[in-house]
Design an enzyme around this catalytic site. Structure first.
Site, short mmCIF file in Angstrom:
data_model
loop_
_atom_site.label_atom_id
_atom_site.label_comp_id
_atom_site.label_asym_id
_atom_site.label_seq_id
_atom_site.Cartn_x
_atom_site.Cartn_y
_atom_site.Cartn_z
N GLU A 110 0.87 -1.19 0.13
CA GLU A 110 -0.06 0.21 -0.06
C GLU A 110 0.73 1.35 -0.01
O GLU A 110 0.42 2.35 -0.51
CB GLU A 110 -0.97 -0.02 1.14
CG GLU A 110 -1.97 -1.21 1.20
CD GLU A 110 -2.94 -1.46 2.38
OE1 GLU A 110 -3.87 -1.47 2.14
OE2 GLU A 110 -2.20 -1.45 3.44
N GLU A 130 -3.67 -9.65 3.47
CA GLU A 130 -4.35 -9.30 4.74
C GLU A 130 -5.54 -10.38 4.78
O GLU A 130 -5.72 -10.96 6.18
CB GLU A 130 -5.08 -8.04 4.64
CG GLU A 130 -3.96 -6.73 5.01
CD GLU A 130 -3.00 -6.56 3.69
OE1 GLU A 130 -2.54 -5.35 3.92
OE2 GLU A 130 -3.19 -7.15 2.79
#
Length: 256
Positions: A110, A130
């Site tokens: 990210e 995740e």
């Protein structure tokens, strides 16, 4: 506790190099590191002597995401209004390039997505695992990845949690260029130096419009662009650029 700072900040002419410096922890993000990155972003945007930043990681890894050991103890490596690593929700107004060696996982991926350009080594890997840990990529992964990749590919990465290698990422447009292992920072600095040669106001305007325009209503894009581009055309640097072209010399930018 190591005496080494968790983030190193160095200046190379008009380029600010920001290095996450937790190599033994694969540069996993902490609250302290997030605060230091936020300080570096403020320095970049606040200094007329700086044009662009390069974000990288020490020891052959970009960033393995947040430090899960500290997460389990209740720490969140995010800042109000800035998000994960003090960056993902509030990138700098000036350009920033990710120089990726090794893994860019979770929040590390990210971070790369929050940058304007990505230079990666052959062995670099990008992933959002995740879902494998009962979490979601809320640091921009679910928002930015479908904007940067074809939706089906973005969904594959988000829903499987499996990584993508640098060569494929380049072919899909996620990475600007792939270089030999150990050369990502040098290549990113070369790219940053080319940007830094250009007029600062023009560069910042180009980033601002390119970043915001996808969210503008289609019938307002020209009216919203106008005040930003008008300021550039009315600047002293616009006059200097024209004079330098006529006089066949390199321009000397004032940033005004």
């Amino acid at each position: 506790m190591s005496a080494e700072p968790e983030v190193l900040v160095d200046r190379h002419d008009r380029v600010l190099v920001v290095t996450v410096n937790r190599p033994t922890q694969k540069n996993a993000m902490t609250l302290t590191a997030a605060r230091l990155i936020a300080e570096a972003v403020d320095r970049l945007d606040g200094s007329p002597e700086l044009s662009v930043a390069v974000l990288t990681g020490a020891g052959g890894t970009f960033c393995a995401g947040m430090d899960l050991k500290r997460f389990a103890l209740g720490e969140r490596p995010a800042l109000p209004g800035r998000g994960f690593a003090g960056l993902v929700e509030a990138p700098p107004k000036k350009p920033i390039i990710a120089a990726v060696e090794g893994w860019a996982l979770g929040g590390g991926c990210e971070l790369a997505l929050a940058c304007d350009m990505v230079v990666a080594s052959h062995s670099a890997r990008f992933g959002l695992p995740e879902v494998k840990r009962g979490l979601v990529a809320r640091g921009g992964g679910m928002i930015r990845l479908p904007q940067r990749l074809p939706r089906s590919i973005a969904m594959e990465l988000l829903l499987t949690g499996d990584p993508i290698e640098a060569g494929r990422a380049e072919r899909l447009g996620l990475v600007n260029r792939v270089v030999d292992d150990g050369q990502a920072l040098k290549a990113a600095l070369r790219l940053a130096s080319r940007i830094a040669e250009n007029a600062p106001l023009a560069v910042q305007c180009a980033k601002a419009v390119a970043s915001a325009a996808p969210g503008w209503p289609q019938d307002e894009v020209w009216s919203r662009q106008a005040p930003l581009s008008d300021a550039v055309f009315a600047s002293q640097d616009a006059q200097e650029g024209a004079r330098a072209f006529v006089e066949r010399r390199e321009p000397v930018w004032s940033g005004s």
